[in-house]
Design an enzyme around this catalytic site. Structure first.
Site, PDB file in Angstrom:
ATOM      1  N   GLU A 151       0.838  -1.214   0.000  1.00  0.00           N
ATOM      2  CA  GLU A 151       0.000   0.000   0.000  1.00  0.00           C
ATOM      3  C   GLU A 151       0.867   1.256   0.000  1.00  0.00           C
ATOM      4  O   GLU A 151       0.444   2.306  -0.446  1.00  0.00           O
ATOM      5  CB  GLU A 151      -0.935   0.000   1.211  1.00  0.00           C
ATOM      6  CG  GLU A 151      -1.921  -1.153   1.189  1.00  0.00           C
ATOM      7  CD  GLU A 151      -3.361  -0.710   0.986  1.00  0.00           C
ATOM      8  OE1 GLU A 151      -3.716   0.378   1.428  1.00  0.00           O
ATOM      9  OE2 GLU A 151      -4.131  -1.478   0.373  1.00  0.00           O
ATOM     10  N   HIS A 187      -3.680  -8.673  -2.345  1.00  0.00           N
ATOM     11  CA  HIS A 187      -2.619  -7.683  -2.546  1.00  0.00           C
ATOM     12  C   HIS A 187      -1.329  -8.312  -3.097  1.00  0.00           C
ATOM     13  O   HIS A 187      -0.557  -7.659  -3.786  1.00  0.00           O
ATOM     14  CB  HIS A 187      -2.239  -7.022  -1.205  1.00  0.00           C
ATOM     15  CG  HIS A 187      -3.113  -5.894  -0.798  1.00  0.00           C
ATOM     16  ND1 HIS A 187      -4.428  -6.061  -0.426  1.00  0.00           N
ATOM     17  CD2 HIS A 187      -2.860  -4.563  -0.701  1.00  0.00           C
ATOM     18  CE1 HIS A 187      -4.933  -4.886  -0.108  1.00  0.00           C
ATOM     19  NE2 HIS A 187      -4.008  -3.957  -0.263  1.00  0.00           N
TER      20      HIS A 187
HETATM   21  N1  DGL Z   1      -6.308  -8.054   0.318  1.00  0.00           N
HETATM   22  C1  DGL Z   1      -6.897  -8.581   1.521  1.00  0.00           C
HETATM   23  C2  DGL Z   1      -6.935 -10.097   1.463  1.00  0.00           C
HETATM   24  O1  DGL Z   1      -7.066 -10.657   0.398  1.00  0.00           O
HETATM   25  C3  DGL Z   1      -6.249  -8.192   2.810  1.00  0.00           C
HETATM   26  C4  DGL Z   1      -5.720  -6.826   2.924  1.00  0.00           C
HETATM   27  C5  DGL Z   1      -5.980  -6.285   4.290  1.00  0.00           C
HETATM   28  O2  DGL Z   1      -5.290  -6.679   5.247  1.00  0.00           O
HETATM   29  O3  DGL Z   1      -6.898  -5.466   4.371  1.00  0.00           O
HETATM   30  O4  DGL Z   1      -6.838 -10.752   2.474  1.00  0.00           O
END
Ligand code: DGL
Length: 266
Positions: A151, A187
């Site tokens: 991020e 992510h």
């Molecule tokens: N992208 C999210 C997932 O697939 C998690 C990201 C977050 O920690 O908000 O678990």
């Protein structure tokens, strides 16, 4: 499609590629991300609120493109909330389609999962994989810093290299025979080139975009009543619960093209 922030855009990108005929509405709860270290109750409460907003905007089918939300909120929403909200609407997650196919890749039968602490602690991958491929041994490792590094656009510096290697080494310290790894957080595909650099040779790295796209294709084929309800004008709308400028600036890294978002107040 719902995600805690940007990660779900890596899934949306594949859906738009594979199923371009449908209208897509993306909601990132950037104001309250990350979800990965939050409690069950909090992830459930936030996810339900966002799903409700997507329903209010006319969505018939919502995909939780977030493993953490899929692990911690999906079942309760499906079983407890949907019958009260509207029994015809549907909410699907990203864990099930991934666990349905993972056994097709592993020869050693040792599979690794890299995910947020929330997803790992829920044990959802272990439980779901056991249903489809009971012969597989599943090893998990939480990667709590990866989402923050991504991020903050820290994709290749020394600090990032250190934490990519560290979490991979921790996974392989549980079994040297792992030959297939699920990137169980939407992510993580952004770090794929770096992750591959630290993997032993001949390890298959599974990202979820095309897996979820194929799963959705199959679902809509088996549920023509839902397919008929989904509007088909090739519309693409993006909403964020935080700053629109910030979302637009970061989103293209995940989506692969410029994004023009609107703000959604919770
Ligand atoms: N992208 C999210 C997932 O697939 C998690 C990201 C977050 O920690 O908000 O678990």
């Amino acid at each position: 499609m719902f995600d805690s922030g940007y990660g779900g855009l890596t899934i949306l990108k594949e859906l738009v590629n594979e199923l371009p005929q449908y209208d897509y509405l993306y909601l990132g709860d950037n104001a309250r991300a990350p979800y990965g270290s939050r409690s069950y109750d909090t992830v459930y409460e936030y996810t339900l609120e966002c799903v409700q907003h997507l329903f209010d905007k006319g969505c018939e089918l919502v995909i939780l493109a977030c493993n953490t939300a899929s692990a911690k909120a999906l079942r309760t929403i499906q079983q407890k909330d949907l019958p009260l909200i509207d029994p015809k609407k549907r909410v699907l997650g990203v864990i099930r389609p991934t666990t349905e196919i993972v056994g097709n890749y592993s020869k050693t039968k040792h599979v690794g999962v890299l995910a947020t602490a929330g997803t790992v602690n829920s044990n959802s991958y272990v439980i779901e994989i056991e249903k489809f491929f009971p012969e597989l041994k599943v090893f998990q490792n939480a990667c709590p810093l990866w989402v923050s590094l991504i991020e903050n656009n820290e994709l290749e510096g020394e600090g990032t290299q250190y934490f990519v290697k560290k979490y991979i080494d921790e996974l392989f310290s549980q079994s040297k025979e792992i030959d297939t790894i699920i990137l169980g957080c939407t992510h993580y595909p952004i770090l794929k080139p770096l992750i591959e650099k630290y993997l032993p040779p001949n390890v298959t790295l599974l990202t979820q975009g095309s897996i979820v796209a194929n799963g959705l294709k199959d679902y809509l084929h088996r549920h023509p009543e839902m397919e008929a309800l989904i509007t088909k004008h090739q519309l693409l709308e993006f909403y964020t619960t935080d700053s629109v400028e910030q979302f637009n600036a970061h989103a293209s890294l995940f989506f692969g093209q410029e994004v023009n978002s609107k703000h959604l107040s919770l």
